[in-house]
Enzyme design. Structure first.
Site, PDB file in Angstrom:
ATOM      1  N   SER A 124       0.836  -1.187   0.000  1.00 26.27           N
ATOM      2  CA  SER A 124       0.000   0.000   0.000  1.00 26.27           C
ATOM      3  C   SER A 124       0.872   1.239   0.000  1.00 26.27           C
ATOM      4  CB  SER A 124      -0.897  -0.018   1.251  1.00 26.27           C
ATOM      5  OG  SER A 124      -1.785   1.065   1.231  1.00 26.27           O
ATOM      6  N   ASP A 125       0.342   2.319  -0.565  1.00 25.11           N
ATOM      7  CA  ASP A 125       1.047   3.589  -0.533  1.00 25.11           C
ATOM      8  C   ASP A 125       0.027   4.706  -0.357  1.00 25.11           C
ATOM      9  OD1 ASP A 125       3.743   4.920  -0.852  1.00 25.11           O
ATOM     10  OD2 ASP A 125       2.575   6.037  -2.326  1.00 25.11           O
ATOM     11  N   THR A 126       0.360   5.658   0.475  1.00 23.23           N
ATOM     12  CA  THR A 126      -0.531   6.791   0.744  1.00 23.23           C
ATOM     13  C   THR A 126       0.176   8.077   0.370  1.00 23.23           C
ATOM     14  OG1 THR A 126      -1.565   5.599   2.577  1.00 23.23           O
ATOM     15  CG2 THR A 126      -1.853   7.988   2.554  1.00 23.23           C
TER      16      THR A 126
END
Length: 200
Positions: free
Chosen positions: A80-82
């Site tokens: 995941s990446d935010t």
């Protein structure tokens, strides 16, 4: 044997959110020979949504390669990446306290987007989703920013803040996914897990 996944993230918040879903997971973290930060460099004029999707795919590529090289038991890998975006400006993790102050000053009194991409994959199958939320910061005084930065909370977080921490005192409004703003949208992640046969 109970099904499990690998979580290729050093974020304790993502691990907590997976626990909330009741999904057994093991960490699959980069080795000393990997430059994980290099994956997060934005391309020239890249749109925030395209950026966060691309980085998440790169993280998944690296994690699947890592899994194979280490000869670990096969299981789906979650990455995941935010990112925080104001218009087309992408705000990653602050480099230092000065950078954190610059980011917070630019977000103060404005509404920004928080984009979190999640990818789940094996060598044969990959699925990805994107969650977009909006966060409005009240006007922050210089003293409030300095006090917040001194807590060290902004470091290591996209947009120089953590919604689940002290920054909540400056957020006047939010819409979308609270867990997505934290770094792993629970609803969308559950959908991905179901597509891989997990009962969540």
């Amino acid at each position: 044997m109970t099904k499990f996944i690998y979580l290729a993230s050093q974020s304790p918040r993502r691990s907590q959110l997976l626990e909330q879903l009741g999904v057994r997971h093991e960490l699959l973290l980069p080795g000393a020979d990997e430059d994980a930060e290099a994956l997060e460099v934005a391309l020239h004029n890249e749109a925030p949504a395209a950026y966060v999707r691309r980085v998440t795919q790169l993280k998944l590529d690296a994690a699947l390669k890592r899994l194979k090289l280490r000869g670990l038991p096969a299981a789906p890998v979650l990455c995941s990446d935010t990112t925080v975006a104001l218009g087309r400006i992408i705000y990653g993790k602050p480099a230092d306290a000065v950078d954190a102050a610059r980011i917070l000053a630019e977000l103060s009194g404005k509404t920004h987007r928080v984009l979190t991409a999640v990818a789940l994959g094996t060598g044969r199958k990959r699925e990805q989703t994107l969650c977009e939320s909006r966060v409005t910061f009240a006007e922050m005084s210089l003293r409030q920013m300095q006090t917040y930065i001194a807590s060290n909370e902004p470091m290591g977080k996209a947009g120089a803040y953590g919604v689940q921490g002290r920054a909540a005192a400056f957020i006047s409004h939010m819409s979308g996914s609270y867990s997505g703003i934290m770094g792993l949208p629970v609803f969308e992640t559950a959908q991905l897990l179901r597509s891989f046969g997990f009962k969540v």
